[in-house]
Design a protein around this motif. Structure first.
Motif, PDB file in Angstrom:
ATOM      1  N   VAL A  88       0.936  -1.104  -0.151  1.00 62.34           N
ATOM      2  CA  VAL A  88      -0.067  -0.136  -0.003  1.00 62.34           C
ATOM      3  C   VAL A  88       0.932   1.046   0.089  1.00 62.34           C
ATOM      4  O   VAL A  88       1.540   1.562   0.953  1.00 62.34           O
ATOM      5  N   LEU A  89       0.728   2.218  -0.966  1.00 65.73           N
ATOM      6  CA  LEU A  89       1.623   3.092  -1.285  1.00 65.73           C
ATOM      7  C   LEU A  89       0.853   4.324  -0.780  1.00 65.73           C
ATOM      8  O   LEU A  89      -0.364   4.697  -1.340  1.00 65.73           O
ATOM      9  N   THR A  90       1.421   5.128   0.292  1.00 66.74           N
ATOM     10  CA  THR A  90       0.775   6.148   0.625  1.00 66.74           C
ATOM     11  C   THR A  90       1.612   7.402   0.582  1.00 66.74           C
ATOM     12  O   THR A  90       3.021   7.136   0.841  1.00 66.74           O
ATOM     13  N   SER A  91       1.281   8.679   0.777  1.00 64.92           N
ATOM     14  CA  SER A  91       2.074   9.991   0.600  1.00 64.92           C
ATOM     15  C   SER A  91       2.618  10.207   2.052  1.00 64.92           C
ATOM     16  O   SER A  91       3.580  10.850   2.254  1.00 64.92           O
ATOM     17  N   GLY A  92       2.048   9.646   2.839  1.00 65.58           N
ATOM     18  CA  GLY A  92       2.584   9.868   4.379  1.00 65.58           C
ATOM     19  C   GLY A  92       1.407   9.091   5.419  1.00 65.58           C
ATOM     20  O   GLY A  92       0.675   8.248   5.139  1.00 65.58           O
ATOM     21  N   LYS A  93       1.865   9.399   6.614  1.00 61.07           N
ATOM     22  CA  LYS A  93       1.200   8.527   7.702  1.00 61.07           C
ATOM     23  C   LYS A  93      -0.333   8.670   7.913  1.00 61.07           C
ATOM     24  O   LYS A  93      -1.171   7.797   8.090  1.00 61.07           O
ATOM     25  N   ARG A  94      -0.831   9.867   7.643  1.00 58.90           N
ATOM     26  CA  ARG A  94      -2.178  10.189   7.746  1.00 58.90           C
ATOM     27  C   ARG A  94      -2.986   9.391   6.861  1.00 58.90           C
ATOM     28  O   ARG A  94      -3.958   8.834   7.004  1.00 58.90           O
ATOM     29  N   SER A  95      -2.607   9.328   5.546  1.00 59.38           N
ATOM     30  CA  SER A  95      -3.179   8.538   4.459  1.00 59.38           C
ATOM     31  C   SER A  95      -3.256   7.106   4.597  1.00 59.38           C
ATOM     32  O   SER A  95      -3.808   6.372   4.545  1.00 59.38           O
TER      33      SER A  95
ATOM     34  N   PHE B 273      -6.572   2.209  -6.935  1.00 57.84           N
ATOM     35  CA  PHE B 273      -6.318   3.690  -6.753  1.00 57.84           C
ATOM     36  C   PHE B 273      -7.608   4.121  -5.368  1.00 57.84           C
ATOM     37  O   PHE B 273      -8.802   3.802  -6.099  1.00 57.84           O
ATOM     38  N   VAL B 274      -6.932   4.908  -4.434  1.00 61.47           N
ATOM     39  CA  VAL B 274      -8.008   5.184  -3.465  1.00 61.47           C
ATOM     40  C   VAL B 274      -7.964   6.673  -3.333  1.00 61.47           C
ATOM     41  O   VAL B 274      -6.605   7.151  -2.880  1.00 61.47           O
ATOM     42  N   LEU B 275      -8.610   7.411  -3.577  1.00 59.25           N
ATOM     43  CA  LEU B 275      -9.065   9.062  -3.536  1.00 59.25           C
ATOM     44  C   LEU B 275      -9.319   9.233  -1.812  1.00 59.25           C
ATOM     45  O   LEU B 275     -10.566   8.547  -1.611  1.00 59.25           O
ATOM     46  N   LEU B 276      -8.714   9.767  -1.244  1.00 56.62           N
ATOM     47  CA  LEU B 276      -9.148  10.387   0.238  1.00 56.62           C
ATOM     48  C   LEU B 276      -9.162  11.902   0.588  1.00 56.62           C
ATOM     49  O   LEU B 276      -8.657  12.621  -0.231  1.00 56.62           O
ATOM     50  N   ASN B 277     -10.221  12.157   1.354  1.00 60.67           N
ATOM     51  CA  ASN B 277     -10.097  13.593   1.738  1.00 60.67           C
ATOM     52  C   ASN B 277      -9.954  13.770   3.223  1.00 60.67           C
ATOM     53  O   ASN B 277      -9.710  12.757   3.917  1.00 60.67           O
ATOM     54  N   ASP B 278      -9.957  14.852   3.898  1.00 62.54           N
ATOM     55  CA  ASP B 278      -9.578  15.107   4.969  1.00 62.54           C
ATOM     56  C   ASP B 278     -10.418  14.446   6.164  1.00 62.54           C
ATOM     57  O   ASP B 278      -9.981  14.159   7.160  1.00 62.54           O
ATOM     58  N   GLU B 279     -11.454  14.141   5.782  1.00 61.46           N
ATOM     59  CA  GLU B 279     -12.569  13.558   6.908  1.00 61.46           C
ATOM     60  C   GLU B 279     -12.410  11.946   6.730  1.00 61.46           C
ATOM     61  O   GLU B 279     -13.167  11.081   7.291  1.00 61.46           O
ATOM     62  N   GLY B 280     -11.545  11.441   5.775  1.00 62.25           N
ATOM     63  CA  GLY B 280     -11.364   9.789   5.744  1.00 62.25           C
ATOM     64  C   GLY B 280     -12.350   9.371   4.650  1.00 62.25           C
ATOM     65  O   GLY B 280     -12.318   8.033   4.778  1.00 62.25           O
ATOM     66  N   LEU B 281     -13.064   9.860   4.054  1.00 57.28           N
ATOM     67  CA  LEU B 281     -13.813   9.392   3.088  1.00 57.28           C
ATOM     68  C   LEU B 281     -13.165   8.913   1.825  1.00 57.28           C
ATOM     69  O   LEU B 281     -11.975   9.428   1.566  1.00 57.28           O
ATOM     70  N   LYS B 282     -13.510   7.892   1.034  1.00 60.80           N
ATOM     71  CA  LYS B 282     -12.739   7.225   0.170  1.00 60.80           C
ATOM     72  C   LYS B 282     -13.427   6.931  -0.979  1.00 60.80           C
ATOM     73  O   LYS B 282     -14.738   6.684  -1.114  1.00 60.80           O
ATOM     74  N   ILE B 283     -12.818   7.256  -2.097  1.00 54.36           N
ATOM     75  CA  ILE B 283     -13.259   6.733  -3.759  1.00 54.36           C
ATOM     76  C   ILE B 283     -12.220   5.700  -4.186  1.00 54.36           C
ATOM     77  O   ILE B 283     -11.062   5.950  -4.363  1.00 54.36           O
ATOM     78  N   LYS B 284     -12.806   4.319  -4.271  1.00 53.68           N
ATOM     79  CA  LYS B 284     -11.756   3.179  -4.369  1.00 53.68           C
ATOM     80  C   LYS B 284     -12.200   2.832  -6.130  1.00 53.68           C
ATOM     81  O   LYS B 284     -13.267   2.452  -6.512  1.00 53.68           O
ATOM     82  N   ILE B 285     -10.881   2.470  -6.666  1.00 54.17           N
ATOM     83  CA  ILE B 285     -11.141   2.099  -8.226  1.00 54.17           C
ATOM     84  C   ILE B 285     -10.022   0.952  -8.265  1.00 54.17           C
ATOM     85  O   ILE B 285      -8.938   1.127  -8.031  1.00 54.17           O
ATOM     86  N   ASN B 286     -10.411  -0.038  -8.848  1.00 53.11           N
ATOM     87  CA  ASN B 286      -9.650  -1.210  -9.133  1.00 53.11           C
ATOM     88  C   ASN B 286      -9.294  -1.490 -10.636  1.00 53.11           C
ATOM     89  O   ASN B 286     -10.017  -1.124 -11.774  1.00 53.11           O
ATOM     90  N   LYS B 287      -8.185  -2.390 -11.000  1.00 52.91           N
ATOM     91  CA  LYS B 287      -8.010  -2.798 -12.104  1.00 52.91           C
ATOM     92  C   LYS B 287      -7.435  -4.378 -11.948  1.00 52.91           C
ATOM     93  O   LYS B 287      -6.503  -4.660 -11.030  1.00 52.91           O
TER      94      LYS B 287
END
Length: 612
Positions: free
Chosen positions: A459-466, A597-611
């Motif tokens: 799981v590749l993330t930009s930082g600890k929060r994500s 790919f998972v798009l995140l926002n500050d409230e922790g909501l997610k949009i998940k797209i698979n391949k």
């Protein structure tokens, strides 16, 4: 620029350190001194107003107070001036031996109190080791008793003594030292029944005075130092001073527009190992050592000895990480070198050094985390010196980092299977500030360990929060599977696919995702910025009203879009951003690897797209 107040042992030690690391400073002393230091000399008394004027005129970022502990007025002037110009002060304090446990030592609050006690006593012959400045304060004593004064053997001190009208035979010009025999001889020569001293610390040879008084069975009366004002930083050794200056280089001593390079833990360990060899060969540690880096560049390190026996030596150096975000910056990096009868060079795990517990690193499992290049540098250095000194021996090299175990908690070491401390690393020997190469190397190590550990998904993330936001999606994955890529989206994906890891998930916060959706594979603000026109175009494609697109086109930050279009997993705008990010990344993913790919926002909501 640093303004240094000295004229003392501590002042000279401070200047030595600043010279060695090429730090700009001005050296202020009350009287003219012969100095071979690099700093510009400033001679004469400075009151509060003069200090304020100098600091403002010369853009002084730090004041170092290394003046004598009894220079009370100067200390106060420095404190008051620093407060006025909002400049921090570092105090180089002396080390003071414990005196309360010595029965023949009596302490006094002032010279007035000391004088009255002497006049009430039966002592007729006295030796004052208090310096020329105290002759006037003790005038009632030498007018009524035989009181000799040991003063500095300088023309200035002799002239000051003459100006007091004290009889010349009571003046003994000589240079003080820690030689007990010399002081005992002086006590015998003067027939002193009482020794006088100021509480002047170890650099004032207080231990010598205490020892001589005890051995000769005479009392030592001492005037206590006055309390000092509050200072921002306090050190009492060259090592602590060097550490503090390195730390301050990241803040108040930072050079505008300049990024300082530093040196790796591998180079630091090599320097300490070289100093240990020289100490064993020459029976004493050098004050500093010079090293050649792999690129041929020369650099030097101050040496701080620990132990030295016939077969073993240990010392430390202070790590200079430059302007890089380095947890070991300003910390001690050490090495213990042991001579052995076994041929060759072996590397052992010392305090604060990690051990390799997982495959994937360029070291076997079970080995101390000392990378191949540092091992090569140390081995070649020891082989060269052994030949130069004609020394036939084997070596045990034991690097150590006193704070290593705690520092490791601030690194990704545990995620690559290095436990118990930090790693001794370095390829070129130099640390480039904010180096992409170093960061990518860390990502590569983590991915290699994940691959060797048979982990099926990273799981590749930009930082600890994500990372924390994504963990609920994959609760069974170990820490080793989570890898921070910062801003380097494209290069991190390429490293992950090179390891042929079957499943890759990338999570990105919305602000960075907008940049990626536009095609920026490095989302660092220096490489790419929020493009409001692009975001407005996405809104147009998703058939939002023109009023929405116009509002978005006028924004300066991506996250403000969420005030115009609320974030949700079904909102077309965010779905389109997520799909575009997915497509950008998918172009780098070969067939056979499942990408999410998972798009995140500050409230922790997610949009998940698979391949698949």
């Amino acid at each position: 620029m640093i303004l240094l107040f000295g004229g003392t042992t501590e002042g000279r030690k401070t200047a030595d350190v600043l010279d060695f690391i090429d730090e700009d400073y001005v050296y202020s002393t009350k009287t003219e001194v012969v100095s071979h230091h690099k700093g510009k000399n400033l001679c004469g008394e400075m009151d509060r107003s003069a200090i304020v004027s100098f600091c403002r005129a010369n853009n002084v970022g730090l004041i170092i107070d290394a003046a004598h502990p009894f220079a009370s007025q100067l200390h106060q002037n420095i404190h008051d001036a620093a407060n006025e110009v909002k400049t921090p002060v570092l105090r180089y304090e002396r080390q003071y031996p414990e005196t309360a446990s010595h029965p023949n030592i009596t302490s006094f609050e002032s010279f007035e109190q000391l004088t009255q006690a002497i006049l009430r006593s039966h002592y007729l012959k006295i030796l004052a080791l208090t310096g020329v400045q105290t002759i006037t304060a003790l005038q009632p004593v030498w007018q009524s008793r035989t009181c000799y004064f040991r003063i500095l053997d300088t023309s200035l001190s002799r002239q000051k003594a003459l100006n007091t009208s004290i009889p010349n035979h009571l003046i003994i010009p000589m240079h003080p030292s820690g030689d007990e025999d010399e002081l005992q001889l002086l006590v015998k020569k003067t027939g002193a029944q009482l020794l006088l001293s100021k509480e002047s610390g170890s650099s004032g040879f207080t231990e010598t005075k205490i020892s001589v008084a005890q051995k000769m069975g005479i009392p030592l009366w001492m005037v206590k130092r006055a309390p000092l004002p509050h200072f921002d930083y306090v050190v009492d050794s060259p090592k602590e001073l060097l550490q503090q200056i390195y730390r301050l280089r990241k803040t108040i001593l930072k050079k505008e527009g300049v990024l300082r390079t530093g040196y790796t833990t591998g180079v630091c360990t090599t320097a300490a190992a070289k100093a240990c060899f020289l100490a064993l060969a020459e029976k004493k540690f050098p004050e500093s050592v010079q090293l050649s880096l792999p690129n041929g560049e020369q650099t030097g390190f101050l040496i701080f000895p620990k132990t030295l026996t016939q077969k073993q030596a240990a010392c430390t150096v202070i790590k200079n990480g430059g302007d890089d975000a380095d947890v070991t910056h300003g910390k001690e990096i050490g090495c213990q070198l042991t001579l052995t009868t076994k041929e060759g060079i072996s590397f052992l795990q010392g305090q604060g050094i990690g051990k390799v517990t997982l495959p994937g690193l360029p070291l076997p499992v079970g080995e101390p985390a000392i990378n191949p290049m540092p091992r090569k540098m140390i081995s070649e250095m020891l082989q060269h010196l052994s030949g130069a000194y004609e020394l036939e021996t084997g070596f045990e090299v034991t690097p150590f980092v006193p704070d290593g175990e705690k520092l490791a908690l601030q690194t990704f070491n545990a995620r690559v299977g290095v436990v118990g401390g930090i790693s001794i690393i370095g390829t070129t020997g130099k640390v480039k500030p904010y180096s992409n190469e170093a960061f990518l190397a860390t990502i590569g190590y983590q991915l290699s360990v994940a691959h060797e550990s048979k982990i099926n998904r990273v799981v590749l993330t930009s930082g600890k929060r994500s990372e924390n936001m994504l963990r609920p999606l994959y609760p069974d994955l170990p820490d080793t599977a989570y890898i921070h890529f910062g801003n380097m989206v494209g290069q991190s994906l390429q490293l992950a696919t090179a390891q042929k890891i079957p499943q890759i998930t990338m999570g990105l916060m919305f602000g960075k995702a907008v940049k990626l959706a536009e095609g920026n594979m490095d989302t660092h603000s220096k490489k790419s910025t929020f493009n409001a026109r692009f975001a407005a175009t996405v809104a147009d494609k998703c058939r939002y009203p023109i009023s929405i697109s116009l509002k978005i086109a006028g924004l300066t930050i991506a996250n403000a879009i969420q005030h115009i279009i609320p974030f949700s997993a079904t909102e077309p705008f965010y779905l389109e951003i997520a799909r575009r990010c997915f497509d950008r990344c998918s172009a780098l993913i070969p067939k056979g690897i499942k990408f999410t790919f998972v798009l995140l926002n500050d409230e922790g909501l997610k949009i998940k797209i698979n391949k698949e």
